[in-house]
Motif scaffolding. Structure first.
Motif, PDB file in Angstrom:
ATOM      1  N   ASN A   1      -6.715  15.861  -1.188  1.00 44.82           N
ATOM      2  CA  ASN A   1      -7.798  16.503  -1.938  1.00 44.82           C
ATOM      3  C   ASN A   1      -7.151  17.517  -2.862  1.00 44.82           C
ATOM      4  O   ASN A   1      -6.033  18.209  -2.474  1.00 44.82           O
ATOM      5  CB  ASN A   1      -9.012  16.506  -1.159  1.00 44.82           C
ATOM      6  CG  ASN A   1     -10.171  16.680  -2.206  1.00 44.82           C
ATOM      7  OD1 ASN A   1     -10.321  16.599  -3.470  1.00 44.82           O
ATOM      8  ND2 ASN A   1     -11.332  16.231  -1.400  1.00 44.82           N
ATOM      9  N   VAL A   2      -7.685  17.639  -4.030  1.00 41.66           N
ATOM     10  CA  VAL A   2      -7.229  18.951  -4.798  1.00 41.66           C
ATOM     11  C   VAL A   2      -8.294  19.720  -5.320  1.00 41.66           C
ATOM     12  O   VAL A   2      -9.697  19.174  -5.273  1.00 41.66           O
ATOM     13  CB  VAL A   2      -6.270  18.473  -5.854  1.00 41.66           C
ATOM     14  CG1 VAL A   2      -5.172  17.454  -5.482  1.00 41.66           C
ATOM     15  CG2 VAL A   2      -7.228  17.475  -6.920  1.00 41.66           C
ATOM     16  N   CYS A   3      -8.341  20.784  -5.861  1.00 46.23           N
ATOM     17  CA  CYS A   3      -9.230  21.670  -6.851  1.00 46.23           C
ATOM     18  C   CYS A   3      -8.614  22.516  -7.774  1.00 46.23           C
ATOM     19  O   CYS A   3      -7.425  22.822  -7.439  1.00 46.23           O
ATOM     20  CB  CYS A   3     -10.375  21.816  -6.242  1.00 46.23           C
ATOM     21  SG  CYS A   3      -9.923  23.663  -5.392  1.00 46.23           S
ATOM     22  N   PHE A   4      -9.358  22.757  -8.761  1.00 50.28           N
ATOM     23  CA  PHE A   4      -8.787  23.596  -9.892  1.00 50.28           C
ATOM     24  C   PHE A   4      -9.274  25.018  -9.418  1.00 50.28           C
ATOM     25  O   PHE A   4     -10.317  25.407  -9.036  1.00 50.28           O
ATOM     26  CB  PHE A   4      -9.150  23.325 -11.139  1.00 50.28           C
ATOM     27  CG  PHE A   4      -8.437  22.250 -11.796  1.00 50.28           C
ATOM     28  CD1 PHE A   4      -6.987  22.565 -12.528  1.00 50.28           C
ATOM     29  CD2 PHE A   4      -8.863  21.044 -11.718  1.00 50.28           C
ATOM     30  CE1 PHE A   4      -6.526  21.472 -12.945  1.00 50.28           C
ATOM     31  CE2 PHE A   4      -8.079  19.789 -12.221  1.00 50.28           C
ATOM     32  CZ  PHE A   4      -6.794  20.134 -12.877  1.00 50.28           C
ATOM     33  N   GLY A   5      -8.362  25.944  -9.679  1.00 50.45           N
ATOM     34  CA  GLY A   5      -9.143  27.382  -9.247  1.00 50.45           C
ATOM     35  C   GLY A   5      -8.084  28.386 -10.011  1.00 50.45           C
ATOM     36  O   GLY A   5      -7.572  28.177 -10.708  1.00 50.45           O
ATOM     37  N   GLY A   6      -8.517  29.779  -9.490  1.00 48.42           N
ATOM     38  CA  GLY A   6      -8.159  30.803 -10.341  1.00 48.42           C
ATOM     39  C   GLY A   6      -9.115  31.162 -11.348  1.00 48.42           C
ATOM     40  O   GLY A   6      -9.929  30.274 -11.865  1.00 48.42           O
ATOM     41  N   ALA A   7      -9.097  32.396 -11.973  1.00 50.70           N
ATOM     42  CA  ALA A   7      -9.882  33.008 -13.198  1.00 50.70           C
ATOM     43  C   ALA A   7      -9.871  31.958 -14.122  1.00 50.70           C
ATOM     44  O   ALA A   7     -11.160  31.663 -14.676  1.00 50.70           O
ATOM     45  CB  ALA A   7      -9.733  34.265 -13.424  1.00 50.70           C
ATOM     46  N   ARG A   8      -9.157  31.096 -14.597  1.00 46.78           N
ATOM     47  CA  ARG A   8      -9.046  30.419 -15.639  1.00 46.78           C
ATOM     48  C   ARG A   8      -9.014  28.877 -15.186  1.00 46.78           C
ATOM     49  O   ARG A   8      -8.601  28.076 -16.254  1.00 46.78           O
ATOM     50  CB  ARG A   8      -7.946  30.756 -16.845  1.00 46.78           C
ATOM     51  CG  ARG A   8      -8.022  32.136 -17.238  1.00 46.78           C
ATOM     52  CD  ARG A   8      -6.840  32.651 -18.107  1.00 46.78           C
ATOM     53  NE  ARG A   8      -6.820  33.800 -18.334  1.00 46.78           N
ATOM     54  CZ  ARG A   8      -7.743  34.470 -19.219  1.00 46.78           C
ATOM     55  NH1 ARG A   8      -8.622  33.607 -19.941  1.00 46.78           N
ATOM     56  NH2 ARG A   8      -7.682  35.849 -19.605  1.00 46.78           N
TER      57      ARG A   8
ATOM     58  N   ALA B   1     -12.084  24.220  -2.077  1.00 48.12           N
ATOM     59  CA  ALA B   1     -13.324  24.368  -3.298  1.00 48.12           C
ATOM     60  C   ALA B   1     -12.858  25.983  -3.539  1.00 48.12           C
ATOM     61  O   ALA B   1     -12.652  27.073  -2.701  1.00 48.12           O
ATOM     62  CB  ALA B   1     -14.551  24.561  -2.453  1.00 48.12           C
ATOM     63  N   TRP B   2     -12.871  26.456  -4.780  1.00 47.80           N
ATOM     64  CA  TRP B   2     -12.522  27.708  -5.263  1.00 47.80           C
ATOM     65  C   TRP B   2     -14.006  28.543  -5.444  1.00 47.80           C
ATOM     66  O   TRP B   2     -14.829  27.987  -6.052  1.00 47.80           O
ATOM     67  CB  TRP B   2     -11.897  27.600  -6.502  1.00 47.80           C
ATOM     68  CG  TRP B   2     -11.713  28.886  -7.249  1.00 47.80           C
ATOM     69  CD1 TRP B   2     -12.249  29.338  -8.298  1.00 47.80           C
ATOM     70  CD2 TRP B   2     -10.413  29.818  -6.908  1.00 47.80           C
ATOM     71  NE1 TRP B   2     -11.831  30.639  -8.636  1.00 47.80           N
ATOM     72  CE2 TRP B   2     -10.749  31.020  -7.428  1.00 47.80           C
ATOM     73  CE3 TRP B   2      -9.883  29.698  -5.718  1.00 47.80           C
ATOM     74  CZ2 TRP B   2      -9.755  31.852  -7.685  1.00 47.80           C
ATOM     75  CZ3 TRP B   2      -8.824  30.875  -5.603  1.00 47.80           C
ATOM     76  CH2 TRP B   2      -8.799  31.950  -6.455  1.00 47.80           C
ATOM     77  N   LEU B   3     -13.804  29.607  -4.887  1.00 46.03           N
ATOM     78  CA  LEU B   3     -14.754  30.581  -4.965  1.00 46.03           C
ATOM     79  C   LEU B   3     -14.713  31.727  -5.850  1.00 46.03           C
ATOM     80  O   LEU B   3     -13.718  32.721  -5.434  1.00 46.03           O
ATOM     81  CB  LEU B   3     -15.445  31.286  -3.510  1.00 46.03           C
ATOM     82  CG  LEU B   3     -16.016  30.270  -2.625  1.00 46.03           C
ATOM     83  CD1 LEU B   3     -17.396  30.073  -2.899  1.00 46.03           C
ATOM     84  CD2 LEU B   3     -15.485  28.941  -2.165  1.00 46.03           C
TER      85      LEU B   3
ATOM     86  N   GLY C   1      -9.259  23.010 -15.196  1.00 43.64           N
ATOM     87  CA  GLY C   1     -10.126  22.319 -14.544  1.00 43.64           C
ATOM     88  C   GLY C   1     -11.565  22.180 -15.498  1.00 43.64           C
ATOM     89  O   GLY C   1     -11.813  23.291 -16.035  1.00 43.64           O
ATOM     90  N   ALA C   2     -12.213  21.384 -15.439  1.00 43.79           N
ATOM     91  CA  ALA C   2     -13.488  21.296 -15.854  1.00 43.79           C
ATOM     92  C   ALA C   2     -14.479  22.129 -15.140  1.00 43.79           C
ATOM     93  O   ALA C   2     -14.357  22.141 -13.795  1.00 43.79           O
ATOM     94  CB  ALA C   2     -13.966  19.884 -15.808  1.00 43.79           C
TER      95      ALA C   2
END
Ligand code: MG
Length: 306
Positions: free
Chosen positions: A276-283, A41-43, A304-305
């Motif tokens: 599992n995966v997730c999108f992260g980074g400022a954009r 999870a991206w914080l 990412g959505a």
């Protein structure tokens, strides 16, 4: 910085997949040392990624500012899936305590769900939050089957359901009761569709290894789901969607990218089974990939959505 990692790369199956890739971007291995990495999870406020290392009973933090990895929480109650809510708070599935819990901004941990109909949940696996504040999670038995990813126990409910936590009342209700082992789940960008994986094949060769798509109805229930994709290599565990509705899902040979109708467009090849995966980074244009022992990432030409 990381060079080319053996066994990584891209497989373009539909020509449109090439538009998702950046020519010179390569898969990076950011860290290794997990037994079973899961639940990234991206914080955004802290510019870090939290992920679970389930058998080691800990959560890790990868820091974007310096690339360091440290222990975020240990013991973690054998945490599995993680996500953030609209306020940026971490929401976590825990196998050992058989609950879904939120980490508040003051650091306190608040139980959101641990019972259904007076019976303990099995072992919540993955979780998503809708913009209306409702929290949706899957509850297979992986955390109670053996002592490796939690503690062996009998299922009190006797079935593996998908649940919704009401944002106003906190009430936990069943939204899907026809899954064998419900696992990853994610909403379409407009939140009118919910995709749910079933990994029933993990313990039954004839079991499902697919993703189903459900319409989300106005009253917070789900329409009957339809299978949109069967996994062609291993199991679909956790997944996320990009802004255009493509599904980026875990599989045995890496990350499979499906179009919104479930057609396989291409793969990000990873030399370990991806959970599992997730999108992260400022954009949100960097895909983080939990692959068994290691954390990988790759920059993409998609976002990412939210
Ligand atoms: Mg999972």
């Amino acid at each position: 910085m990381y060079g080319v990692i053996e066994g990584t790369g891209f497989e373009v199956i539909d020509p449109s997949f090439a538009d998702c890739l950046i020519d010179h971007a390569r898969v990076e291995r950011l860290w290794t040392g997990a037994r079973w990495a899961e639940g990234p999870a991206w914080l955004p406020a802290g510019r870090y990624l939290v992920f679970s290392d389930i058998p080691n009973n800990r959560m890790m933090r990868w820091d974007e500012t310096d690339g360091s990895v440290s222990v975020f929480r240990a013991p973690s109650n054998y945490s599995n899936g993680n996500t953030t809510d609209a306020h940026g708070r971490l929401v976590t599935c825990e196998h050992l305590t058989r609950r879904v819990a939120r980490t508040n901004h003051d650091g306190s941990i608040q139980v959101l769900a641990d019972l259904f109909d007076g019976k303990r949940l099995n072992s919540p696996n993955d979780v998503v939050v809708r913009s209306d504040g409702s929290i949706w999670f899957t509850d297979p038995t992986y955390g109670i089957l053996i002592d490796y990813e939690g503690a062996r126990a009998e299922s009190e409910i006797g079935a593996c359901h998908v649940y919704r936590i009401d944002p106003e009342t906190g009430e936990v209700s069943v939204v899907a009761d026809d899954y064998i082992k419900p696992n990853g789940l994610a909403f379409s960008p407009d939140e009118r569709l919910l995709y749910i994986a079933d990994t029933g094949k993990s313990h039954d060769p004839d079991g499902p290894a697919h993703i189903r798509r459900h319409a989300v109805l106005d009253d917070g229930t789900l329409a009957v789901g339809e299978v949109i994709a069967d996994c062609t290599n291993g199991l679909f565990d956790g997944f996320r969607l990009d802004r255009d509705g493509r599904i980026w899902t875990s599989a045995a040979d890496g990350v499979h990218c499906l179009d919104p109708a479930g057609r396989l467009l291409g793969k990000v090849l990873i030399p370990e089974t991806v959970a599992n995966v997730c999108f992260g980074g400022a954009r949100l244009n960097r895909l983080f990939i939990c692959g068994t022992t290691s954390l990988y990432s790759v920059y993409l030409a998609v976002n990412g959505a939210r």
